[in-house]
Scaffold this active site. Structure first.
Site, PDB file in Angstrom:
ATOM      1  N   ALA A   1       0.865  -1.168   0.000  1.00 44.70           N
ATOM      2  CA  ALA A   1       0.000   0.000   0.000  1.00 44.70           C
ATOM      3  C   ALA A   1       0.904   1.221   0.000  1.00 44.70           C
ATOM      4  O   ALA A   1       2.105   1.128   0.307  1.00 44.70           O
ATOM      5  CB  ALA A   1      -0.886  -0.024   1.236  1.00 44.70           C
TER       6      ALA A   1
ATOM      7  N   GLY B   1       0.493  -4.802   0.821  1.00 41.38           N
ATOM      8  CA  GLY B   1      -0.630  -4.796  -0.122  1.00 41.38           C
ATOM      9  C   GLY B   1      -0.292  -5.457  -1.454  1.00 41.38           C
ATOM     10  O   GLY B   1      -1.173  -5.996  -2.128  1.00 41.38           O
TER      11      GLY B   1
ATOM     12  N   GLU C   1      -0.704  -8.983  -0.786  1.00 38.37           N
ATOM     13  CA  GLU C   1      -2.148  -9.222  -0.648  1.00 38.37           C
ATOM     14  C   GLU C   1      -2.822  -9.277  -2.021  1.00 38.37           C
ATOM     15  O   GLU C   1      -3.736 -10.064  -2.234  1.00 38.37           O
ATOM     16  CB  GLU C   1      -2.758  -8.132   0.237  1.00 38.37           C
ATOM     17  CG  GLU C   1      -2.316  -8.304   1.690  1.00 38.37           C
ATOM     18  CD  GLU C   1      -2.704  -7.138   2.572  1.00 38.37           C
ATOM     19  OE1 GLU C   1      -2.362  -5.987   2.236  1.00 38.37           O
ATOM     20  OE2 GLU C   1      -3.354  -7.378   3.605  1.00 38.37           O
TER      21      GLU C   1
ATOM     22  N   GLU D   1       4.139  -4.819   7.429  1.00 37.44           N
ATOM     23  CA  GLU D   1       3.256  -3.865   8.122  1.00 37.44           C
ATOM     24  C   GLU D   1       3.582  -3.702   9.598  1.00 37.44           C
ATOM     25  O   GLU D   1       3.524  -2.604  10.145  1.00 37.44           O
ATOM     26  CB  GLU D   1       1.783  -4.301   7.981  1.00 37.44           C
ATOM     27  CG  GLU D   1       1.179  -4.071   6.605  1.00 37.44           C
ATOM     28  CD  GLU D   1       1.350  -5.232   5.648  1.00 37.44           C
ATOM     29  OE1 GLU D   1       2.244  -6.079   5.857  1.00 37.44           O
ATOM     30  OE2 GLU D   1       0.576  -5.295   4.670  1.00 37.44           O
TER      31      GLU D   1
HETATM   32  N1  CAA Z   1       4.643   3.252  -0.465  1.00 34.25           N
HETATM   33  C1  CAA Z   1       5.088   4.415  -0.985  1.00 34.25           C
HETATM   34  N2  CAA Z   1       6.330   4.559  -1.537  1.00 34.25           N
HETATM   35  C2  CAA Z   1       7.132   3.490  -1.534  1.00 34.25           C
HETATM   36  C3  CAA Z   1       6.734   2.257  -0.999  1.00 34.25           C
HETATM   37  C4  CAA Z   1       5.425   2.162  -0.450  1.00 34.25           C
HETATM   38  N3  CAA Z   1       4.932   1.010   0.023  1.00 34.25           N
HETATM   39  N4  CAA Z   1       7.762   1.384  -1.120  1.00 34.25           N
HETATM   40  C5  CAA Z   1       8.758   2.055  -1.724  1.00 34.25           C
HETATM   41  N5  CAA Z   1       8.382   3.326  -1.963  1.00 34.25           N
HETATM   42  C6  CAA Z   1       9.176   4.383  -2.607  1.00 34.25           C
HETATM   43  C7  CAA Z   1      10.269   4.890  -1.673  1.00 34.25           C
HETATM   44  O1  CAA Z   1       9.740   5.862  -0.793  1.00 34.25           O
HETATM   45  C8  CAA Z   1      11.252   5.458  -2.672  1.00 34.25           C
HETATM   46  O2  CAA Z   1      10.766   6.706  -3.112  1.00 34.25           O
HETATM   47  P1  CAA Z   1      11.803   7.946  -3.265  1.00 34.25           P
HETATM   48  O3  CAA Z   1      12.785   7.485  -4.305  1.00 34.25           O
HETATM   49  O4  CAA Z   1      10.915   9.052  -3.740  1.00 34.25           O
HETATM   50  O5  CAA Z   1      12.422   8.145  -1.929  1.00 34.25           O
HETATM   51  C9  CAA Z   1      11.132   4.504  -3.865  1.00 34.25           C
HETATM   52  O6  CAA Z   1       9.872   3.837  -3.706  1.00 34.25           O
HETATM   53  C10 CAA Z   1      12.213   3.446  -3.882  1.00 34.25           C
HETATM   54  O7  CAA Z   1      12.236   2.817  -2.617  1.00 34.25           O
HETATM   55  P2  CAA Z   1      13.545   2.673  -1.715  1.00 34.25           P
HETATM   56  O8  CAA Z   1      14.475   3.804  -1.979  1.00 34.25           O
HETATM   57  O9  CAA Z   1      13.105   2.487  -0.308  1.00 34.25           O
HETATM   58  O10 CAA Z   1      14.151   1.352  -2.337  1.00 34.25           O
HETATM   59  P3  CAA Z   1      15.073   0.280  -1.603  1.00 34.25           P
HETATM   60  O11 CAA Z   1      15.509  -0.646  -2.679  1.00 34.25           O
HETATM   61  O12 CAA Z   1      16.104   0.934  -0.781  1.00 34.25           O
HETATM   62  O13 CAA Z   1      14.099  -0.507  -0.596  1.00 34.25           O
HETATM   63  C11 CAA Z   1      12.065  -1.638   0.020  1.00 34.25           C
HETATM   64  C12 CAA Z   1      13.065  -1.274  -1.113  1.00 34.25           C
HETATM   65  C13 CAA Z   1      12.751  -2.551   1.031  1.00 34.25           C
HETATM   66  C14 CAA Z   1      10.919  -2.364  -0.626  1.00 34.25           C
HETATM   67  C15 CAA Z   1      11.606  -0.346   0.701  1.00 34.25           C
HETATM   68  O14 CAA Z   1      11.171   0.579  -0.281  1.00 34.25           O
HETATM   69  C16 CAA Z   1      10.447  -0.559   1.634  1.00 34.25           C
HETATM   70  O15 CAA Z   1      10.632  -1.052   2.736  1.00 34.25           O
HETATM   71  N6  CAA Z   1       9.224  -0.162   1.202  1.00 34.25           N
HETATM   72  C17 CAA Z   1       8.043  -0.242   2.038  1.00 34.25           C
HETATM   73  C18 CAA Z   1       7.512  -1.660   2.065  1.00 34.25           C
HETATM   74  C19 CAA Z   1       6.337  -1.757   3.010  1.00 34.25           C
HETATM   75  O16 CAA Z   1       6.433  -1.484   4.181  1.00 34.25           O
HETATM   76  N7  CAA Z   1       5.166  -2.182   2.470  1.00 34.25           N
HETATM   77  C20 CAA Z   1       3.952  -2.332   3.245  1.00 34.25           C
HETATM   78  C21 CAA Z   1       3.119  -1.093   3.137  1.00 34.25           C
HETATM   79  S1  CAA Z   1       1.761  -1.068   4.254  1.00 34.25           S
HETATM   80  C22 CAA Z   1       0.576  -2.027   3.522  1.00 34.25           C
HETATM   81  O17 CAA Z   1       0.746  -2.583   2.466  1.00 34.25           O
HETATM   82  C23 CAA Z   1      -0.729  -2.095   4.293  1.00 34.25           C
HETATM   83  C24 CAA Z   1      -1.797  -2.958   3.725  1.00 34.25           C
HETATM   84  O18 CAA Z   1      -1.892  -4.109   3.980  1.00 34.25           O
HETATM   85  C25 CAA Z   1      -2.882  -2.394   2.897  1.00 34.25           C
END
Ligand code: CAA
Length: 258
Positions: free
Chosen positions: A64, A109, A112, A132
């Site tokens: 998400a 998500g 999911e 999450e």
């Molecule tokens: N939402 C919004 N933006 C995201 C994102 C997310 N889930 N995941 C990555 N991005 C963005 C980052 O903010 C970054 O943007 P900028 O370049 O503008 O800073 C870009 O994508 C690239 O990401 P990273 O620089 O972080 O890339 P990385 O290779 O260093 O790391 C990663 C990759 C480990 C996947 C890391 O991006 C990460 O941890 N992302 C979040 C993953 C996460 O927590 N997902 C769960 C979300 S909550 C959810 O999904 C709830 C639900 O059930 C509905």
């Protein structure tokens, strides 16, 4: 309006691509709205026999959209969670099989969404999980409900409680994936699987999906009765007559999807 979801139809297979690579294809409000609309159009199109969902570039979907939630109040968070949930439910309710084709990250998500699909193929680069818990929340688009139905509760608890990211082979061994391929051949393998399904008699394919999905919600007696209720109408289809006639006549059947 920016276009984040595109759709290509070849023969009887539609491939949906989520395109927000700068945010690792995270499910923003616009992505969810466009994916829901796309799925609704596919559901209304009776010429579609199978669907593939993939992410643009190196990743499937990193979850998400955290930026949609970071500063949200409770009401906004609820509206967003419901939007994502409805979107994924539309995928799950597609009457024909939906295949997730996963490269790179499929998190939260994104995972999911993959679980709302019927089959999951991955490239060796796939990294899957539910992070999450590390954000102080829990999965909100079916993770706690669909994951234990696939892996059992013990593995689901472990994955969701620890928020750990697992590789493709580990996910395969947990039954989370149908197969893992080298990244280079994932698209070809996914297309091949979709084409195989698309060549099967469509009405029977739809009944398989209905009956197998029902198995998760019904007790065994109800489930067996439901199975029969799915089987019997197939005897009124052209493809059943063709399939059985072809067997008797020792030839290949020619199915028309009716
Ligand atoms: N939402 C919004 N933006 C995201 C994102 C997310 N889930 N995941 C990555 N991005 C963005 C980052 O903010 C970054 O943007 P900028 O370049 O503008 O800073 C870009 O994508 C690239 O990401 P990273 O620089 O972080 O890339 P990385 O290779 O260093 O790391 C990663 C990759 C480990 C996947 C890391 O991006 C990460 O941890 N992302 C979040 C993953 C996460 O927590 N997902 C769960 C979300 S909550 C959810 O999904 C709830 C639900 O059930 C509905």
């Amino acid at each position: 309006m920016d276009k984040f979801v595109s759709c290509a139809k070849q023969d009887r297979v539609v491939t949906i691509t989520i395109s927000r690579p700068n945010a690792l294809n995270a499910l923003s409000v616009s992505v969810c709205e466009q994916l829901t609309e796309t799925m609704q159009a596919i559901i209304a199109d009776e010429t579609v026999h199978a669907v593939i969902i993939q992410g643009e570039g190196e990743n499937f979907i990193a979850g998400a959209d955290i930026s949609s939630m970071a500063t949200a109040n409770v009401l906004e968070a609820e509206a967003y969670a419901r939007l994502v949930g409805r979107c994924l439910q539309t995928v799950s309710e597609c009457p024909v099989p939906v295949i997730a084709s996963i490269r790179g990250y499929a998190l939260g998500g994104g995972m999911e969404l993959a679980l709302a699909c019927d089959l999951r193929l991955a490239g060796q680069s796939a990294k899957l999980g539910f992070p999450e818990i590390n954000l102080g929340i829990i999965p909100g688009a079916g993770g706690t409900q669909r994951l234990p139905r696939v892996t059992g509760t013990a593995k689901a608890m472990e994955l969701i409680l620890l928020g750990q990211i697992i590789d493709a082979q580990t996910a395969l061994s947990m039954g989370l994936l149908n197969a893992v391929y080298l990244d280079d051949i994932l698209t070809a393998k996914t297309t091949e699987l979709a084409a195989k399904i698309a060549a099967k008699p469509l009405q029977a394919v739809k009944k398989v999906k209905q009956a197998v999905q029902a198995a998760l919600n019904l007790d065994i007696r109800q489930g067996l009765a439901y199975e029969i209720s799915c089987l019997i109408p197939l005897f009124s289809t052209y493809d059943q007559k063709e399939g059985m006639a072809a067997f008797v006549e020792k030839r290949k059947p020619i199915f028309i999807g009716k």
